[in-house]
Enzyme design. Structure first.
Site, PDB file in Angstrom:
ATOM      1  N   ASP A  18      10.520  30.813 -30.088  1.00  0.00           N
ATOM      2  CA  ASP A  18      11.645  31.328 -30.860  1.00  0.00           C
ATOM      3  C   ASP A  18      11.189  31.400 -32.317  1.00  0.00           C
ATOM      4  O   ASP A  18      10.424  30.550 -32.770  1.00  0.00           O
ATOM      5  CB  ASP A  18      12.843  30.395 -30.714  1.00  0.00           C
ATOM      6  CG  ASP A  18      14.011  30.856 -31.553  1.00  0.00           C
ATOM      7  OD1 ASP A  18      14.394  32.026 -31.419  1.00  0.00           O
ATOM      8  OD2 ASP A  18      14.528  30.052 -32.337  1.00  0.00           O
TER       9      ASP A  18
ATOM     10  N   ASP B  46      18.724  27.535 -27.904  1.00  0.00           N
ATOM     11  CA  ASP B  46      17.850  28.183 -26.936  1.00  0.00           C
ATOM     12  C   ASP B  46      17.920  27.558 -25.549  1.00  0.00           C
ATOM     13  O   ASP B  46      17.053  27.810 -24.718  1.00  0.00           O
ATOM     14  CB  ASP B  46      16.398  28.131 -27.440  1.00  0.00           C
ATOM     15  CG  ASP B  46      16.238  28.764 -28.798  1.00  0.00           C
ATOM     16  OD1 ASP B  46      16.755  29.867 -28.994  1.00  0.00           O
ATOM     17  OD2 ASP B  46      15.601  28.151 -29.669  1.00  0.00           O
TER      18      ASP B  46
ATOM     19  N   CYS C 241      28.028 -31.861 -11.643  1.00  0.00           N
ATOM     20  CA  CYS C 241      27.256 -31.920 -10.405  1.00  0.00           C
ATOM     21  C   CYS C 241      26.923 -30.510  -9.942  1.00  0.00           C
ATOM     22  O   CYS C 241      27.384 -29.529 -10.526  1.00  0.00           O
ATOM     23  CB  CYS C 241      28.019 -32.662  -9.312  1.00  0.00           C
ATOM     24  SG  CYS C 241      29.533 -31.817  -8.817  1.00  0.00           S
TER      25      CYS C 241
ATOM     26  N   ASP D 222      14.564  25.207 -30.379  1.00  0.00           N
ATOM     27  CA  ASP D 222      15.164  24.018 -30.979  1.00  0.00           C
ATOM     28  C   ASP D 222      15.924  23.177 -29.961  1.00  0.00           C
ATOM     29  O   ASP D 222      16.411  22.107 -30.290  1.00  0.00           O
ATOM     30  CB  ASP D 222      16.070  24.384 -32.161  1.00  0.00           C
ATOM     31  CG  ASP D 222      17.243  25.266 -31.746  1.00  0.00           C
ATOM     32  OD1 ASP D 222      17.538  25.333 -30.535  1.00  0.00           O
ATOM     33  OD2 ASP D 222      17.854  25.889 -32.622  1.00  0.00           O
TER      34      ASP D 222
ATOM     35  N   CYS E 239       0.844  -1.188   0.000  1.00  0.00           N
ATOM     36  CA  CYS E 239       0.000   0.000   0.000  1.00  0.00           C
ATOM     37  C   CYS E 239       0.879   1.237   0.000  1.00  0.00           C
ATOM     38  O   CYS E 239       2.109   1.155   0.074  1.00  0.00           O
ATOM     39  CB  CYS E 239      -0.936   0.015   1.200  1.00  0.00           C
ATOM     40  SG  CYS E 239      -0.070   0.184   2.775  1.00  0.00           S
TER      41      CYS E 239
END
Length: 915
Positions: free
Chosen positions: A604, A807, A186, A803, A109
Site C-alpha cells: 500500500d 487494508d 489439622c 497498515d 515420541c
C-alpha cells in the site's frame, strides 16, 4: 513498469468510509441496556470475550453465573478482526468457539501426538485439535456449551497421558496466585478451605498446603478479586493473611528443569552401573574374568543391571504399559520391548541355563546390551530436554522483560504495588532508570524512553504529555506520570507473548506428512522387528537364536519417531521466537511456511511506502523574493487552516522558526485556494486556475509547476500584490528505508507492486521513485482485495503489506498479510505477520526468516526420514550377506539417542542468524 488504472468513485468511497467508522452497539448482558464500550467503566472478560455493563450491580450479577445471562445472547460484540475469507469475527454468544491449552504429560515420541489428538477429537463439542510434541501442549477449539476443560482433561487421561489445563489460554485472563492463611489446625482444614475457595467464581485449580499454610490457585481477576477470596476464607472460619506473591508464570520452565534434573540423576546412576556391566561382559578382553565361575559372573551382572532397568529405565516401562492398556504403542514400547528382551533372555541364561544347554545352545547373557541402551537413551533424553528448553528461550526473554512492581498514586500517596494489581485508570509514577510497568498515556513530565525491546530501535524516543508509553520499556532520563490504559493481558507485551506462544504451538502444513508417518511408525517397526527375528531364527547361521535376538533388539532400538516429531515444531519455535526478538511477529506455522513461497509483494502506498503525511518538498522563488519571505507569507495565510496542504506549509515554517503574522481579510476560494492580507501585503495562495482568474502572469513558474506535478507533487502558486512570488510544492514523501527495502526485495527475485488510490500520474511518479515493478492506481480501499485476488489468479503467491486496519480486506485476501504496527497498535488480528517497528526492511527479515526456517525444517525431515529409512534395514542385518556387518544394539541405541538431539540442535542454529 505497468500502470493499471482503476475506477475512482469518491462518493462511493466516502460512503464506505462513513459506514466503516460507525460505532458498534453493545448491550449489557444482564439488563439489556445499551452501553458505550469507550466510556464503559465496568466490564468483564469471560472465555475470551469482553462484556460491558451499565453499573457495578450488573457486573456483580454477571460474575455469579455468566452462562445464565449469556444464553440469551444479549451481547454480541463485533470485533474488527478477520478470517482468511475476510469475514469479520463475531463474539459474545455462549455458543461461540472457545480455546483451551492443555499441557500434556507423558508424551514420549511423535506417535503419541496422534493418540492424544484422536482422544480429544472424540470429545463431543470439540471443533479442532492441535498437539505439539515439542512444546508438549494441545490447543483445542471447542463449544463451551457442550464441553469444558475437565472433559478434555479426562479424555487425555483416558488415553494414558496426563493433562494440565492452562486456564489463561481458555479465558485469556487467569493468573496463578498464592494466599497466606491462618488458623489451620489439622489436615482436615485443607479440604474445607479448598471447598470454600472453589465456590468463588473465577477460581480454579485450588491447592492448599497445610505445612506452608498457603493456598495456590488460578484466578480470573475479571470475575473475582482479593476481597472475594478474603470473604470465602473468613466465612470458612479461617484468617486471610493476604496475597503471598504470585507464583512464577514460567512454571513450564520449572517443570522442564525438574525433568532435566531427574534425567541427569538417572543417567549418572545408569552410567556408573553400565561401566562395570559392560566391562564385566567382555570376557575375551580380560583374562581374569575367565577364572570367575560363569554363573557367579552372570549373577553379579544381573544384580548390577536390574536397578538400571527398573529404576533408571522405569519411565520407559511405565510408559509402554500405559500405552498397552489403551491398545496403542509408542517410543517407550520399542525401548521397553527391546531392552527387556535382552534382559529376560540373560536372566533365563543366568538362573536356568539348562533351557539352552539341553538343546545344545550356549547360555550367553546380554546385560551389557540392556544396561548400555538404557544409559545412552537416558543421555539422549537428557540432552533433548535441555535443547527443547532452549527452543522457547524467546518466550522466557519476553517474560523476563516485565516489570515486577509499579509506583501508583493511591489516596494522594505514592505506593509500590505488584504490577498485577495496577488497574486501568491508575496514575503511575516512573523515575529515571525504571521500567515502565504497563501501557498508558503521559499526563505530566517528559523523558526519553528506550523502546528497543519492542521495536529493535536502539535510539531512545522522546516522550512528553499526551504521548503513549509501552509497558516493559525503560525510562532513561526524566521522571513522569502516566495514566494506565492497558494492564495485565491487554498490554502490548502480553499480546506479543500470547501471539508468540500461539505461533510456537501451531503446526505448519509440511508437518502433516511427518505426523502421518509417526502415527503408524511404531506398529510397523514392531512388525519389521518380529519379521527380522523370524528370518534370522529360521534362516540365519548359528547361533541363530543369538543373531535373531540381537537383530530384533537393534531394529526396535534404532527406530526413532522422535526425530520425525521434533523436526518441524522445534524449528518453528526457534524461528518464531527469533522473529519476535527482531520485531517480526509471525502468527503461526502456516504463515511461516507460506511466506517462503511468496513471489509477489503488494505495498500500500500511503502510510506504508510513504510517511502518510504531507510535507513541503520544494520551494521555488521568483526574482525579488527569497525562500524565507515566501514561507512567511504562505504560512501566515494558512496559519489557522486545517487543510492538510496548509498544515504542511505551517509545519515547515515552524520548523525553521519563522515569524508568522495573523492574516486579515481571509477568504477561502473553493477549489482554487485562499486569499488574505499579511502585514500590509495582499497574498494569493492556490492553484493555476486561481492565478489565471486573478490575471497573475506566472512566466516560467508554469513550467516548473508542470515538472513538480509530473514528479507526483502538488504545486501551489504564491502571488504578492499581484506579482508572482514563487511555488511551494507539497507531497507525501517516501519513508527513508522504502527505496532500500524495495531494491533488496527485487534482488531476492520478488515482483514488487504498489497499490494506491492516487491518480495515474502521481502514482507513476511515486512508483518510479521507489523502484517498483508495477503500479495499481486509482484503486478504492474496498477494491484492494479484488486487485490482490487478480494477482493470485495469475498463479502468484501474494503478500500484502499495509497498515493492518484500512487494508484489512486485502490483508485477509493475500496469501500472507503483513501489517505495519506502531508498538501499541499492532494489528495482530488483521495479518499473518506483524512488524512492530515501522521499518519496511523488516519485510525482508520476515521473508529471510521464513526461508531459513523452512530450509531447516526440510533438513530435519530429510535426515529424520533418511536415518530411519537406512538405519532400520541395516539393524535388521541386510548388509550381513554381502559384507558380513551386523549393527550392535548398543551402537543402534547411541544412533537413536543422537538422532533426536541432532534435529533439535540443528533447529537451534536458527537463533544465530542475523535478520
Amino acid at each position: 513498469m505497468k500502470v493499471s488504472p482503476g475506477k475512482k468513485q469518491k462518493k462511493k468511497m466516502e460512503k464506505r468510509e462513513t459506514l466503516a467508522q460507525s460505532e458498534h452497539r453493545y448491550k449489557d448482558p444482564v439488563c439489556g441496556m445499551d452501553v458505550d464500550p469507550e466510556s464503559a467503566e465496568f466490564y468483564s472478560d469471560y472465555r475470551g470475550n469482553r462484556y460491558f455493563f451499565c453499573a457495578k450491580a450488573c457486573l456483580d450479577e454477571f460474575r455469579k453465573n455468566p452462562l445464565q445471562f449469556l444464553t440469551a445472547d444479549l451481547s454480541r460484540e463485533v470485533v474488527p478482526g478477520r478470517n482468511k475469507t475476510g469475514e469479520k469475527k463475531e463474539r459474545g454468544s455462549a455458543s461461540a468457539e472457545s480455546k483451551a491449552t492443555l499441557r500434556i504429560i507423558g508424551m514420549s515420541c511423535a506417535s503419541c501426538v496422534s493418540h492424544v489428538e484422536k482422544a480429544l477429537r472424540g470429545v463431543d463439542g470439540v471443533f479442532s485439535v492441535n498437539v505439539n510434541f515439542a512444546t508438549e501442549k494441545a490447543t483445542v477449539s471447542y463449544d463451551p456449551s457442550r464441553t469444558d476443560t475437565d472433559k478434555l482433561k479426562r479424555a487425555v487421561d483416558g488415553a494414558g497421558y496426563s493433562a494440565e489445563p492452562e486456564a489463561a489460554a481458555e479465558t485469556g485472563g487467569f493468573h496463578t496466585i498464592s494466599l497466606s492463611i491462618g488458623g489451620m489446625s489439622c489436615a482436615s482444614c485443607v479440604a474445607k478451605i479448598e471447598t470454600a475457595l472453589k465456590e468463588v467464581p473465577g477460581v480454579t485449580n485450588v491447592h492448599v498446603n497445610f505445612a506452608t499454610e498457603k493456598a495456590t490457585m488460578k484466578l480470573d481477576p475479571a470475575q473475582a478479586g482479593e476481597d472475594d477470596l478474603k470473604k470465602a476464607v473468613e466465612e470458612a472460619g479461617y484468617r486471610f493473611l493476604g496475597l503471598a506473591g504470585e507464583e512464577p508464570l514460567d512454571s513450564e520452565r520449572a517443570a522442564r528443569e525438574k525433568e532435566f534434573r531427574t534425567l541427569r540423576r538417572k543417567f549418572i546412576f545408569a552410567a556408573v552401573m553400565a561401566v562395570p556391566i559392560f566391562l564385566g561382559s567382555q570376557v575375551e578382553w580380560f583374562s581374569f574374568l575367565r577364572r570367575i565361575p560363569e554363573q557367579l559372573l552372570f549373577g553379579v551382572l544381573f544384580v548390577l543391571s536390574t536397578p538400571v532397568m527398573f529404576w533408571a529405565g522405569k519411565q520407559f516401562f511405565t510408559g509402554a504399559w500405559a500405552a498397552a492398556k489403551h491398545k496403542t504403542t509408542d517410543m517407550n514400547t520399542l525401548i521397553a520391548v527391546g531392552t527387556f528382551s535382552a534382559y529376560a533372555y540373560s536372566t533365563v541364561a543366568t538362573f536356568f541355563p539348562g533351557v539352552f544347554t539341553s538343546t545344545g545352545l550356549k547360555a550367553d547373557v546380554y546385560y551389557d546390551t540392556a544396561a548400555v541402551i538404557i544409559t545412552l537413551i537416558l543421555l539422549g533424553r537428557m540432552l533433548e530436554a535441555r535443547a527443547k528448553g532452549q527452543t522457547s528461550e524467546a518466550i522466557k526473554k519476553l517474560m523476563g522483560l516485565r516489570a515486577k512492581t509499579a509506583r501508583v498514586i493511591r489516596n494522594g500517596k505514592d505506593v509500590d504495588i505488584p504490577v498485577e494489581q495496577v488497574e486501568r485508570g491508575d496514575i503511575v509514577v516512573v523515575r529515571p532508570g525504571e521500567k515502565i510497568p504497563v501501557d498508558g498515556t503521559i499526563i505530566e513530565g517528559h523523558s526519553a524512553v528506550d523502546e528497543s525491546m519492542l521495536t529493535g530501535e536502539s535510539m531512545p524516543v522522546d516522550k512528553s504529555a499526551g504521548d503513549e508509553v509501552i509497558g516493559a520499556t525503560i525510562n532513561k532520563m526524566g521522571s513522569f506520570k502516566f495514566q494506565a490504559t492497558k494492564v495485565g493481558k491487554d498490554t502490548a507485551l502480553a499480546q506479543i507473548i500470547k501471539l508468540v506462544e500461539e505461533a510456537q504451538g501451531s503446526k505448519a502444513p509440511i508437518q502433516r506428512l511427518a505426523d502421518k508417518v509417526a502415527s503408524i511408525f511404531v506398529p510397523v517397526v514392531i512388525g519389521i522387528a518380529v519379521l527380522t527375528f523370524g528370518v534370522w531364527y529360521f534362516f540365519g547361521p548359528e547361533p541363530a537364536l543369538t543373531f535373531a535376538l540381537l537383530n530384533f533388539v537393534a531394529v526396535l532400538i534404532i527406530a526413532c519417531p522422535c526425530a520425525l516429531g521434533l523436526a518441524t515444531p522445534t524449528a518453528i519455535m526457534v524461528g518464531t521466537g527469533k522473529g519476535a526478538e527482531s520485531g517480526v511477529l509471525i502468527k503461526g506455522g502456516e504463515s511461516l511456511e507460506t511466506a517462503h513461497k511468496i513471489r509477489t509483494i503488494v505495498f500500500d502506498k500511503t502510510g506504508t511506502l510513504t510517511r502518510g503525511e504531507l510535507q513541503v518538498t520544494d520551494v521555488f522563488v521568483s526574482d525579488g523574493f527569497d525562500e524565507t519571505s515566501l514561507l512567511e507569507f504562505a504560512a501566515s495565510v494558512e496559519k489557522n487552516s486545517e487543510h492538510p496542504l496548509g498544515e504542511a506549509i505551517v509545519g515547515k515554517a515552524r520548523e525553521k522558526d519563522l515569524e508568522l503574522y495573523d492574516p486579515g481579510d481571509f477568504q477561502a476560494i473553493a477549489g482554487h485556494g485562499v486569499e488574505a492580507s499579511v502585514n500590509g501585503y495582499q497574498v494569493l495562495l492556490g492553484n493555476l486556475k486561481l492565478m489565471q482568474e486573478r490575471k497573475v502572469k506566472l512566466g516560467n513558474l508554469e513550467v516548473e509547476a508542470t515538472k513538480l506535478a509530473e514528479a507526483g507533487k502538488t504545486p501551489m502558486f504564491i502571488a504578492v500584490n499581484q506579482k508572482p512570488a514563487g511555488i511551494i510544492a507539497v507531497a507525501d514523501t517516501l519513508k527513508k528505508n522504502s527505496v532500500e527495502a524495495v531494491k533488496k526485495l527485487k534482488e531476492m527475485g520478488l515482483e514488487i507492486v504498489m497499490i494506491t488510490g492516487d491518480n495515474v500520474r502521481t502514482a507513476e511518479a511515486i512508483g518510479k521513485q521507489v523502484g517498483v515493478d508495477r503500479v495499481l492506481a486509482e484503486v478504492l480501499p474496498e477494491d484492494k482485495a479484488r486487485e490482490v485476488k487478480k494477482l493470485q489468479q495469475e498463479g502468484k503467491v501474494v503478500a500484502m503489506v499495509g497498515d493492518g486496519i484500512n487494508d484489512s480486506p486485502a490483508l485477509a485476501q493475500a496469501d500472507v498479510g503483513i501489517a505495519i504496527g506502531t508498538g501499541t497498535d499492532v494489528a495482530m488480528e488483521a495479518s499473518d505477520i506483524t512488524l512492530i517497528k515501522d521499518d519496511l526492511r523488516k519485510v525482508i527479515a520476515a521473508i529471510q526468516l521464513s526461508r531459513r526456517t523452512m530450509r531447516t525444517i526440510k533438513q530435519n525431515l530429510f535426515w529424520a526420514f533418511i536415518y530411519n529409512t537406512l538405519g532400520i534395514p541395516v539393524a535388521a542385518g541386510v548388509l550381513y550377506p554381502f559384507i558380513g556387518i551386523l549393527l550392535s544394539p548398543i551402537i543402534a541405541s547411541a544412533a537413536m539417542a543422537m538422532s533426536s538431539v541432532s534435529v533439535v540442535t540443528n533447529s537451534l542454529r536458527l537463533r544465530r542468524i542475523k535478520i
